[in-house]
Write a protein that holds these residues in place. Structure first.
Motif, PDB file in Angstrom:
ATOM      1  N   VAL A 138       1.661  -1.217  -0.184  1.00 53.10           N
ATOM      2  CA  VAL A 138       0.126  -0.179  -0.020  1.00 53.10           C
ATOM      3  C   VAL A 138       0.822   1.702   0.217  1.00 53.10           C
ATOM      4  O   VAL A 138       1.876   1.543   0.812  1.00 53.10           O
ATOM      5  CB  VAL A 138      -0.747   0.058   1.099  1.00 53.10           C
ATOM      6  N   LEU A 139       0.777   1.764  -0.755  1.00 49.72           N
ATOM      7  CA  LEU A 139       1.472   3.315  -1.364  1.00 49.72           C
ATOM      8  C   LEU A 139       0.204   4.535  -0.789  1.00 49.72           C
ATOM      9  O   LEU A 139      -0.517   4.711  -1.156  1.00 49.72           O
ATOM     10  CB  LEU A 139       1.871   3.711  -2.459  1.00 49.72           C
ATOM     11  N   VAL A 140       0.664   5.670   0.266  1.00 49.35           N
ATOM     12  CA  VAL A 140      -0.007   6.310   0.755  1.00 49.35           C
ATOM     13  C   VAL A 140      -0.305   7.673   0.533  1.00 49.35           C
ATOM     14  O   VAL A 140       1.471   8.215   0.712  1.00 49.35           O
ATOM     15  CB  VAL A 140      -0.367   6.411   2.436  1.00 49.35           C
ATOM     16  N   ASP A 141      -1.047   7.993  -0.262  1.00 48.62           N
ATOM     17  CA  ASP A 141       0.214   9.445  -0.642  1.00 48.62           C
ATOM     18  C   ASP A 141       0.930  10.285  -1.076  1.00 48.62           C
ATOM     19  O   ASP A 141       1.330  11.533  -0.704  1.00 48.62           O
ATOM     20  CB  ASP A 141      -0.362  10.609  -0.007  1.00 48.62           C
ATOM     21  N   ILE A 142       1.626   9.533  -1.960  1.00 50.74           N
ATOM     22  CA  ILE A 142       2.885   9.693  -2.408  1.00 50.74           C
ATOM     23  C   ILE A 142       2.692  10.341  -3.744  1.00 50.74           C
ATOM     24  O   ILE A 142       2.804  10.746  -4.741  1.00 50.74           O
ATOM     25  CB  ILE A 142       4.130   8.477  -2.751  1.00 50.74           C
ATOM     26  N   ILE A 143       2.522  11.543  -3.411  1.00 51.53           N
ATOM     27  CA  ILE A 143       1.716  12.340  -4.202  1.00 51.53           C
ATOM     28  C   ILE A 143       2.453  14.181  -4.296  1.00 51.53           C
ATOM     29  O   ILE A 143       3.096  14.279  -3.578  1.00 51.53           O
ATOM     30  CB  ILE A 143       0.370  12.644  -4.198  1.00 51.53           C
ATOM     31  N   ASN A 144       2.087  14.706  -5.393  1.00 52.31           N
ATOM     32  CA  ASN A 144       2.942  16.037  -6.005  1.00 52.31           C
ATOM     33  C   ASN A 144       2.818  16.819  -4.778  1.00 52.31           C
ATOM     34  O   ASN A 144       3.573  17.863  -4.107  1.00 52.31           O
ATOM     35  CB  ASN A 144       2.576  16.583  -7.431  1.00 52.31           C
ATOM     36  N   GLY A 145       1.667  17.091  -4.427  1.00 48.26           N
ATOM     37  CA  GLY A 145       0.823  17.910  -3.013  1.00 48.26           C
ATOM     38  C   GLY A 145       1.447  17.613  -2.127  1.00 48.26           C
ATOM     39  O   GLY A 145       1.624  19.030  -1.220  1.00 48.26           O
ATOM     40  N   PHE A 146       1.888  16.707  -1.737  1.00 51.65           N
ATOM     41  CA  PHE A 146       2.834  16.538  -0.185  1.00 51.65           C
ATOM     42  C   PHE A 146       4.336  16.342  -0.742  1.00 51.65           C
ATOM     43  O   PHE A 146       4.936  15.826   0.266  1.00 51.65           O
ATOM     44  CB  PHE A 146       2.463  15.389   0.205  1.00 51.65           C
ATOM     45  N   CYS A 147       4.345  16.125  -1.910  1.00 55.43           N
ATOM     46  CA  CYS A 147       6.238  15.393  -1.714  1.00 55.43           C
ATOM     47  C   CYS A 147       7.046  16.762  -2.472  1.00 55.43           C
ATOM     48  O   CYS A 147       8.349  16.295  -2.632  1.00 55.43           O
ATOM     49  CB  CYS A 147       6.357  14.152  -2.566  1.00 55.43           C
ATOM     50  N   THR A 148       6.066  16.928  -3.569  1.00 53.10           N
ATOM     51  CA  THR A 148       7.222  17.866  -4.740  1.00 53.10           C
ATOM     52  C   THR A 148       6.798  19.355  -4.296  1.00 53.10           C
ATOM     53  O   THR A 148       6.297  20.409  -3.938  1.00 53.10           O
ATOM     54  CB  THR A 148       6.221  17.995  -5.911  1.00 53.10           C
ATOM     55  N   VAL A 149       8.423  19.988  -4.453  1.00 50.62           N
ATOM     56  CA  VAL A 149       8.388  21.190  -3.896  1.00 50.62           C
ATOM     57  C   VAL A 149       7.572  22.691  -4.677  1.00 50.62           C
ATOM     58  O   VAL A 149       7.736  22.538  -6.202  1.00 50.62           O
ATOM     59  CB  VAL A 149       9.997  21.562  -4.285  1.00 50.62           C
ATOM     60  N   GLY A 150       7.416  23.366  -4.088  1.00 50.78           N
ATOM     61  CA  GLY A 150       6.182  24.172  -4.674  1.00 50.78           C
ATOM     62  C   GLY A 150       5.508  23.379  -5.463  1.00 50.78           C
ATOM     63  O   GLY A 150       4.386  24.585  -6.103  1.00 50.78           O
ATOM     64  N   ALA A 151       4.473  22.684  -4.850  1.00 46.91           N
ATOM     65  CA  ALA A 151       3.276  22.123  -5.759  1.00 46.91           C
ATOM     66  C   ALA A 151       2.163  22.508  -5.065  1.00 46.91           C
ATOM     67  O   ALA A 151       1.157  22.487  -5.336  1.00 46.91           O
ATOM     68  CB  ALA A 151       3.615  20.514  -5.637  1.00 46.91           C
ATOM     69  N   GLY A 152       1.991  23.226  -3.734  1.00 43.98           N
ATOM     70  CA  GLY A 152       0.867  24.107  -3.242  1.00 43.98           C
ATOM     71  C   GLY A 152       0.443  23.758  -1.551  1.00 43.98           C
ATOM     72  O   GLY A 152       2.337  23.717  -1.395  1.00 43.98           O
ATOM     73  N   ASN A 153      -0.257  23.961  -1.228  1.00 42.81           N
ATOM     74  CA  ASN A 153       0.059  24.362   0.042  1.00 42.81           C
ATOM     75  C   ASN A 153       0.156  23.569   0.545  1.00 42.81           C
ATOM     76  O   ASN A 153       1.506  24.181   2.140  1.00 42.81           O
ATOM     77  CB  ASN A 153      -1.455  25.040   0.161  1.00 42.81           C
ATOM     78  N   LEU A 154       0.751  22.293   1.091  1.00 42.35           N
ATOM     79  CA  LEU A 154       0.554  21.147   1.942  1.00 42.35           C
ATOM     80  C   LEU A 154       2.243  20.493   0.839  1.00 42.35           C
ATOM     81  O   LEU A 154       2.952  19.911   2.004  1.00 42.35           O
ATOM     82  CB  LEU A 154       0.285  20.522   2.153  1.00 42.35           C
ATOM     83  N   ALA A 155       2.613  21.362   0.365  1.00 37.00           N
ATOM     84  CA  ALA A 155       3.956  20.374  -0.766  1.00 37.00           C
ATOM     85  C   ALA A 155       5.450  21.457   0.077  1.00 37.00           C
ATOM     86  O   ALA A 155       5.569  22.608   0.927  1.00 37.00           O
ATOM     87  CB  ALA A 155       4.481  20.825  -1.853  1.00 37.00           C
ATOM     88  N   PRO A 156       6.590  20.171   0.359  1.00 36.88           N
ATOM     89  CA  PRO A 156       7.708  21.245   0.723  1.00 36.88           C
ATOM     90  C   PRO A 156       8.082  22.259   0.338  1.00 36.88           C
ATOM     91  O   PRO A 156       7.758  22.537  -0.724  1.00 36.88           O
ATOM     92  CB  PRO A 156       8.510  19.810   0.016  1.00 36.88           C
ATOM     93  N   ARG A 157       8.898  23.456   0.817  1.00 37.19           N
ATOM     94  CA  ARG A 157       9.002  24.624   0.379  1.00 37.19           C
ATOM     95  C   ARG A 157      10.433  24.167   0.283  1.00 37.19           C
ATOM     96  O   ARG A 157      11.136  25.594  -0.754  1.00 37.19           O
ATOM     97  CB  ARG A 157       8.999  24.920   1.477  1.00 37.19           C
ATOM     98  N   GLU A 158      11.004  23.332   0.232  1.00 38.94           N
ATOM     99  CA  GLU A 158      12.547  23.161  -0.563  1.00 38.94           C
ATOM    100  C   GLU A 158      13.133  21.418   0.082  1.00 38.94           C
ATOM    101  O   GLU A 158      12.081  21.152   0.502  1.00 38.94           O
ATOM    102  CB  GLU A 158      13.558  23.655   1.039  1.00 38.94           C
ATOM    103  N   ALA A 159      13.835  21.091  -1.046  1.00 35.34           N
ATOM    104  CA  ALA A 159      14.037  19.645  -0.998  1.00 35.34           C
ATOM    105  C   ALA A 159      14.745  18.905   0.071  1.00 35.34           C
ATOM    106  O   ALA A 159      14.568  19.500   1.057  1.00 35.34           O
ATOM    107  CB  ALA A 159      15.218  19.584  -1.697  1.00 35.34           C
ATOM    108  N   SER A 160      13.625  17.717   0.652  1.00 36.08           N
ATOM    109  CA  SER A 160      13.461  16.725   1.911  1.00 36.08           C
ATOM    110  C   SER A 160      14.405  15.868   2.236  1.00 36.08           C
ATOM    111  O   SER A 160      14.297  15.421   0.414  1.00 36.08           O
ATOM    112  CB  SER A 160      12.279  16.722   2.643  1.00 36.08           C
TER     113      SER A 160
END
Length: 245
Positions: A31-53
């Motif tokens: 099971v893959l949980v929420d490995i999506i742009n909005g949580f993982c891609t820098v600058g992709a949305g309000n809850l996306a990382p602000r810098e590389a993690s």
């Protein structure tokens, strides 16, 4: 200060991680949980990382490796994608991963999963993938997937360790206890295949309704809580002759 606090927490609530071996004759599901742009891609949305993690990058890499092994062997994979209707948001979080936007799509490193015949994509509109799997007729996509594939061992990766991953794991373990997920025997959370977000206290104090969220600390707490509910926490996963370490 954060590192000192993390050391104290790890000392007070240590996690015993295991080397988990999934034999080729075991019915396993990923099971893959929420490995999506909005949580993982820098600058992709309000809850996306602000810098590389580093933590998020590692989670994506490890999840992609496991997904490739499962797909090469035609083993069952289920990917949850956070996907919200614009009129039904999740308080206290700002609008995120709105249906139809690229925020709610898999990260580029996993988009290939959409074409794999053994993969089910389930868009959900809440933290918990188990709850988000209920359909209008009362059936549950996740429950049906476990039963159809006779899954004995469930391997879980994704983001956020202490939110959507934890909520899903807790509900799954409760359902297992109630006998709703036969023949499921074990739920394994792969620690390096999970990640969470970083929101320092210095930023949170100036943001309404948002709590401080130190990444490494909350990742540890999420794993600890999952183990406390009965999940195995894996520091490495071996599947047949293939090893993720």
């Amino acid at each position: 200060m954060v590192l000192q606090t993390l050391d104290i927490v790890k000392n007070e609530i240590p996690i015993e991680e295991e080397s988990v071996v999934i034999s080729e004759d075991t019915n396993a599901g990923l099971v893959l949980v929420d490995i999506i742009n909005g949580f993982c891609t820098v600058g992709a949305g309000n809850l996306a990382p602000r810098e590389a993690s580093r933590q998020i990058s590692q989670m994506i890499d490890e999840s992609a490796k496991l997904a490739r092994v499962f797909c090469d062997n035609k083993w069952p994979v289920l990917a949850f994608l956070d996907s919200h209707h614009p009129d039904r948001l999740e308080h206290p979080y700002p609008p995120h991963c709105i249906s139809g936007t690229d925020e709610s799509n898999l990260v580029p490193a996993l988009r290939w999963l959409e074409k794999e015949p053994n993969v089910i994509i389930r868009r959900k509109d809440c933290y918990d993938g188990y709850i988000g799997s209920f359909q209008e007729d009362g059936s549950n996509v996740f429950v049906d997937w476990v039963k159809k594939n006779n899954i004995q061992v469930l391997l879980v990766v994704g983001i956020c360790t202490d939110i959507c991953v934890l909520d899903f794991v807790c509900s799954t373990l409760s359902a297992k206890t109630r006998g709703l997920l036969t023949p499921l025997e074990e739920v394994v959370v792969y620690s390096r295949g999970c990640a969470t977000f970083d929101f320092p206290a210095s930023m949170a104090k100036n943001t309404k309704d948002v709590l401080a969220h130190p990444q490494e600390l909350m990742h540890h707490v999420g794993l600890y809580m999952a183990k406390g509910r009965g999940a195995k926490i894996a520091r490495e996963v071996s599947i047949g002759a293939v090893k993720n370490a």
